[in-house]
Motif scaffolding. Structure first.
Motif, PDB file in Angstrom:
ATOM      1  N   CYS A  92       0.720  -0.678   0.058  1.00  0.00           N
ATOM      2  CA  CYS A  92       0.346  -0.679   0.007  1.00  0.00           C
ATOM      3  C   CYS A  92       1.028   1.003  -0.235  1.00  0.00           C
ATOM      4  CB  CYS A  92      -0.946   0.196   1.105  1.00  0.00           C
ATOM      5  SG  CYS A  92      -2.117  -1.451   1.168  1.00  0.00           S
ATOM      6  N   PHE A  93       1.718   1.528   0.548  1.00  0.00           N
ATOM      7  CA  PHE A  93       2.985   2.404   1.220  1.00  0.00           C
ATOM      8  C   PHE A  93       3.134   2.888  -0.350  1.00  0.00           C
ATOM      9  CE2 PHE A  93       7.230   3.592   1.679  1.00  0.00           C
ATOM     10  CZ  PHE A  93       7.113   5.214   2.325  1.00  0.00           C
TER      11      PHE A  93
ATOM     12  N   THR B  28      -8.754  -3.228  -5.334  1.00  0.00           N
ATOM     13  CA  THR B  28      -8.945  -3.798  -6.598  1.00  0.00           C
ATOM     14  C   THR B  28      -7.075  -4.756  -6.811  1.00  0.00           C
ATOM     15  OG1 THR B  28      -8.802  -1.941  -7.814  1.00  0.00           O
ATOM     16  CG2 THR B  28     -10.838  -2.806  -7.755  1.00  0.00           C
ATOM     17  N   ALA B  29      -6.417  -3.966  -5.968  1.00  0.00           N
ATOM     18  CA  ALA B  29      -4.790  -4.479  -7.090  1.00  0.00           C
ATOM     19  C   ALA B  29      -4.734  -5.826  -5.748  1.00  0.00           C
ATOM     20  CB  ALA B  29      -4.258  -3.788  -5.769  1.00  0.00           C
TER      21      ALA B  29
ATOM     22  N   SER C 259      -4.768  -5.347 -14.456  1.00  0.00           N
ATOM     23  CA  SER C 259      -5.699  -4.764 -14.299  1.00  0.00           C
ATOM     24  C   SER C 259      -6.099  -4.138 -13.077  1.00  0.00           C
ATOM     25  CB  SER C 259      -4.954  -6.063 -11.987  1.00  0.00           C
ATOM     26  OG  SER C 259      -4.350  -5.061 -11.670  1.00  0.00           O
ATOM     27  N   THR C 260      -5.533  -2.939 -13.284  1.00  0.00           N
ATOM     28  CA  THR C 260      -5.946  -1.477 -13.181  1.00  0.00           C
ATOM     29  C   THR C 260      -5.252  -0.612 -14.070  1.00  0.00           C
ATOM     30  OG1 THR C 260      -5.004  -1.607 -11.043  1.00  0.00           O
ATOM     31  CG2 THR C 260      -5.742   0.435 -11.802  1.00  0.00           C
TER      32      THR C 260
ATOM     33  N   ARG D 101      -9.410  -5.254 -13.338  1.00  0.00           N
ATOM     34  CA  ARG D 101     -10.384  -4.765 -12.136  1.00  0.00           C
ATOM     35  C   ARG D 101     -11.081  -2.809 -11.542  1.00  0.00           C
ATOM     36  NH1 ARG D 101      -7.178  -9.318 -11.070  1.00  0.00           N
ATOM     37  NH2 ARG D 101      -8.016 -11.155  -9.881  1.00  0.00           N
ATOM     38  N   TYR D 102      -9.889  -2.746 -12.499  1.00  0.00           N
ATOM     39  CA  TYR D 102     -10.268  -1.656 -12.003  1.00  0.00           C
ATOM     40  C   TYR D 102     -10.468  -0.990 -12.934  1.00  0.00           C
ATOM     41  CZ  TYR D 102      -9.706   3.458 -10.296  1.00  0.00           C
ATOM     42  OH  TYR D 102      -9.532   5.150  -9.192  1.00  0.00           O
TER      43      TYR D 102
END
Length: 839
Positions: free
Chosen positions: A425-426, A449-450, A577-578, A600-601
């Protein structure tokens, strides 16, 4: 960060194995079942191998910078983990694909997939062999790696600490206050108490520098003084041994029991005036674990704790605490000049270099660990514009390599302390442009979504877990708060530029992600296996030639992008995916987007997109479709096939009547958590009753005849947090007699005339919403008779958490009264009538 890659992959493999039983049940062909059984067996073996390796990788991250064998092994594992992830994603797609179509079509796909399952199993077999080879080489050649690390690690918790007098700028007020707290200044009774002081702030902001300077100033006033640097992986026994050693307590620390050790410290300090500094504390529980060791009567104790984590504040035992923040411009300038012109008598910056000097200072953004380092770098250069310009052009790379080695170490330690999912996340945040404002909700959606966010327990949604992660990054001072909303929730944050540069270097090194700035040149841009790319420049010609086969996320932060150059990137990135194109001037999506089975995104917010083709229905894994503030006026029928969709945003707030028309069949999207902004129709409102998982619902163009269906639908949405209802026109009457608002509601906006007979029920319903923080009533046509019910909303025990109240053209009378002391938490108020200026 291979441990983060492997950790996420273990979760993915677990999800794939969870489908095993259901898959066998649907496998009608013996050969297919046998092939699947072999593939699932290989997935299980890969998962077991990676799980056993994960703990080692977590430790290996700490010493791979000094152990080349470990570094090579970690790099190999990361690459193999990426390949396993590719296999699992292809398997998941083919498995889902075989469930669609008629009977004949399904059978044809299944016969074809038998070969695919065997091929993927063979791939995993090959990767497993390479994993074992890498593991063998690590065992054969890693002779001193870990042992050398642990030998070094015994000294990491007691790092030398010293300050340079020339670096002490901008902390005078903090220094004087801390000295006053430590040495007394109050009455005799106050001075006799034990006091605990916390100094917290982001990495590199100067906490240790400040406390060290104060410590060296005041320790002569104490009978005993000790400074201990606390490692993030401390043990109580080792910590007490260090404290005893620093106080000069003569004991056999090697053989002493912890109980006797604690008693020895207690007895030694009894009757003394003593000070203890615990530097760089990570664990919130640390003070509660050791406080009883120190005497509190017949002595004077002073404790100073420094931490980069705000959560250390949760204990109530701190007498004083303050947040050390980056330097203001004036102090940054003084500190810079001391470093750059320290040898000059006047330490003044020449006039011709001042503009460049401010550019260097702006890059540091007030971070004391960076400013003097850059100043000292420049002090070794000729004081000419050409020389300084040359340094500035290469500053980003120098910042993470040579100029601020201490800052690199600080971030390294911060990353090592993060759990694997929080590390991902960071680093994701670091891929945004410099000074970029990170929106809370968008950031959380992209993390989900990741695959960075997984459910920890059934009591928390993915969104709640993600929000907790965001708060934790702020707590650890790795992200800075820019703005909070009316409810006090984090709304916007950012990453300090120096921290971002260091994190970006780590992301590139670990193949997590890279940024592409569109700069020219003859060479072809190479992503070097990076899984994520952020486009910060408009010319993507080099990027389109890079063959981004491993790419999982493409974020575009440039307004103009060439669609023809985007197409080959999408074609080669089949596992993407994004795809975030927010803010670009793109008018239509290339067909290649709809071949991205893993997508997904899809971010189309604030674009020029005017229509969405029916092919969007092929994106069976899509979870986020964000086309808000685009030119879309309707969504195709195929949208209802996207049964994994979790967030759907469309419409345009600039239009007088917002909202996008949705097709029939919306009840099939039962997993939706957010639907904004949708145009009301009788068909849709009837189907909306099935959308019981919604947290955000924004419906527009509501007419009076829609009221019954709308009320029925909303009443069934028991998880609603954010509800907006917009009438078709200002004079349209909302007749919502049967509406029951859920207790979870935090934000309510009603735009349209309210039926007078419904007002008493509305105000009564509102008065029971304990979670409501934001209320908007517009064009409500409340007259003085109707307003007689409104004061009940302002009773002291009603809507006590309301922070924002907007009444625009809502009241038509002359006087609206509320109880004194109403809405104690109100921070934002807008009140206005159609016939008068807002008061």
């Amino acid at each position: 960060m291979a441990e983060a890659v492997v950790g996420q992959l273990v979760v993915t493999l677990g999800e794939a194995l969870a489908k095993e039983a259901a898959t066998y049940g649907g496998a009608l062909l013996c050969k297919e079942a046998a092939a699947l059984r072999g593939l699932f067996g290989k997935i299980r073996q890969s998962k077991a191998e990676l799980e056993s390796m994960q703990a080692y990788l977590q430790e290996a991250e700490r010493f791979k910078d000094t152990d080349k064998t470990a570094a090579i092994f970690v790099g190999e594992i990361r690459g193999l983990a990426f390949r396993i992830e590719d296999v699992v994603d292809e398997f998941t797609y083919k498995l889902e694909d075989s469930k669609h179509g008629g009977f004949a079509g399904k059978m044809k796909k299944r016969l074809k997939h038998i070969k695919t399952w065997r091929h993927l199993a063979a791939k995993l077999q090959e990767i497993e062999g390479q994993l074992q080879d890498a593991n063998r080489r690590k065992r054969d050649y890693a002779v001193t790696g870990i042992s050398a690390y642990f030998a070094r690690s015994t000294n990491l918790g007691q790092a030398p600490h010293f300050t340079r007098d020339e670096d002490l700028v901008g902390i005078e007020e903090h220094k004087e206050r801390l000295i006053r707290w430590l040495t007394g200044g109050g009455d005799a009774q106050e001075q006799s108490f034990s006091k605990v002081t916390l100094v917290w702030g982001m990495p590199g902001v100067g906490k240790t520098t400040l406390v060290d300077h104060v410590y060296n100033t005041v320790k002569v006033d104490f009978d005993a003084a000790a400074w201990v640097t606390v490692s993030e992986s401390y043990s109580i026994e080792d910590l007490l041994k260090k404290i005893a050693g620093q106080f000069g307590i003569v004991i056999d620390v090697a053989n002493i029991e912890m109980r006797i050790l604690a008693k020895s410290i207690h007895n030694y300090l009894q009757g003394k005036r003593y000070i203890l500094v615990l530097d760089d504390v990570w664990a919130e529980r640390l003070w509660s674990e050791i406080r009883n060791v120190f005497p509190t009567s017949n002595c004077i104790g002073r404790f100073v704790i420094t931490s980069r984590k705000q959560a250390v504040l949760t204990t109530r035992e701190f007498s004083y605490a303050f947040h050390l923040e980056p330097l203001q411009e004036h102090h940054s300038w003084l500190l810079f000049c001391k470093g750059a012109f320290g040898d000059a008598d006047d330490k003044e910056c020449p006039l011709e270099l001042q503009k460049l000097a401010w550019k260097f200072i702006a890059k540091c953004q007030g971070l004391p660990i960076a400013i003097p380092c850059i100043g000292r770098l420049l002090s070794r250069k000729l004081p000419t514009s050409a020389e300084w310009e040359d340094v500035y052009r290469g500053l980003d790379s120098q910042l993470v390599k040579d100029v601020i080695p201490d800052a690199h170490l600080i971030l390294k330690v911060s990353l090592e302390d993060l759990p694997f999912d929080l590390k991902n996340c960071f680093l994701h945040c670091a891929l945004s442009p410099e000074d970029y404002i990170l929106k809370r909700r968008k950031t959380m959606r992209q993390w989900i979504t990741a695959g960075f966010i997984t459910e920890k327990d059934e009591s928390k949604t993915l969104e709640e877990v993600a929000e907790g992660y965001l708060a934790e990054l702020v707590n650890r001072s790795l992200l800075q708060v820019v703005e909070r909303n009316f409810a006090g929730q984090l709304k916007e944050c950012r990453m300090h530029d120096v921290i971002r540069l260091l994190a970006l270097n780590k992301a590139k090194e670990e193949c997590f992600g890279n940024v592409y700035n569109g700069s020219g040149g003859t060479g072809v841009f190479s992503i070097e296996g990076a899984r994520r790319i952020s486009v910060l420049g408009g010319n993507i010609e080099q990027l389109s030639l890079s063959g981004a086969t491993q790419l999982r996320a493409l974020h575009v932060f440039e307004s103009y992008i060439d669609i023809d150059l985007l197409k080959p990137i999408l074609t080669s990135s089949s596992l993407l995916s994004t795809l975030d194109l927010q803010g670009t001037h793109i008018k239509m999506l290339p067909n290649e987007v709809f071949d991205l089975f893993n997508l997904r995104y899809l971010g189309l917010r604030d674009t020029k997109i005017e229509s969405m083709p029916a092919a969007v229905g092929r994106l069976q894994n899509l979870q986020v479709l964000d086309a808000y503030d685009s030119k879309l006026t309707y969504l195709p029928n195929s949208v209802v096939k996207l049964q994994k969709l979790r967030y759907l945003y469309a419409g345009n707030w600039k239009d007088s009547i917002r909202g996008v028309k949705v097709p029939k069949g919306m009840q099939h999207l039962a997993g939706l958590h957010a639907l904004q902004s949708v145009k009301a129709t009788p068909e849709f409102l009837h189907e909306a009753a099935a959308l019981t998982e919604l947290r955000t619902f924004d419906v527009c163009n509501v007419q009076s005849e829609h009221s019954a269906d709308l009320s029925n639908a909303i009443t069934k949405m028991s998880h609603l947090v954010h509800l907006e209802i917009d009438a078709a026109a200002e004079n349209e009457v909302l007749r919502l007699e049967g509406l029951h608002l859920p207790q979870t509601l935090s934000w309510l906006a009603l735009r349209g005339q309210l039926e007078k007979t419904w007002m008493p029920q509305l105000f009564s319903s509102l008065s029971h919403l304990n979670s409501l923080t934001r209320l908007q009533l517009e064009f409500s046509n409340i007259d003085e008779e109707g307003s007689a019910r409104m004061p009940q909303l302002s009773c002291p025990h009603v809507l006590h958490g309301l922070r924002s109240l907007l009444l625009r053209k809502a009241f038509e009378g002359k006087r609206l009264e509320f109880y004194a002391g109403s809405f104690p938490e109100l921070r934002h108020r807008v009140m206005g009538r159609s016939t008068a200026q807002p008061s």
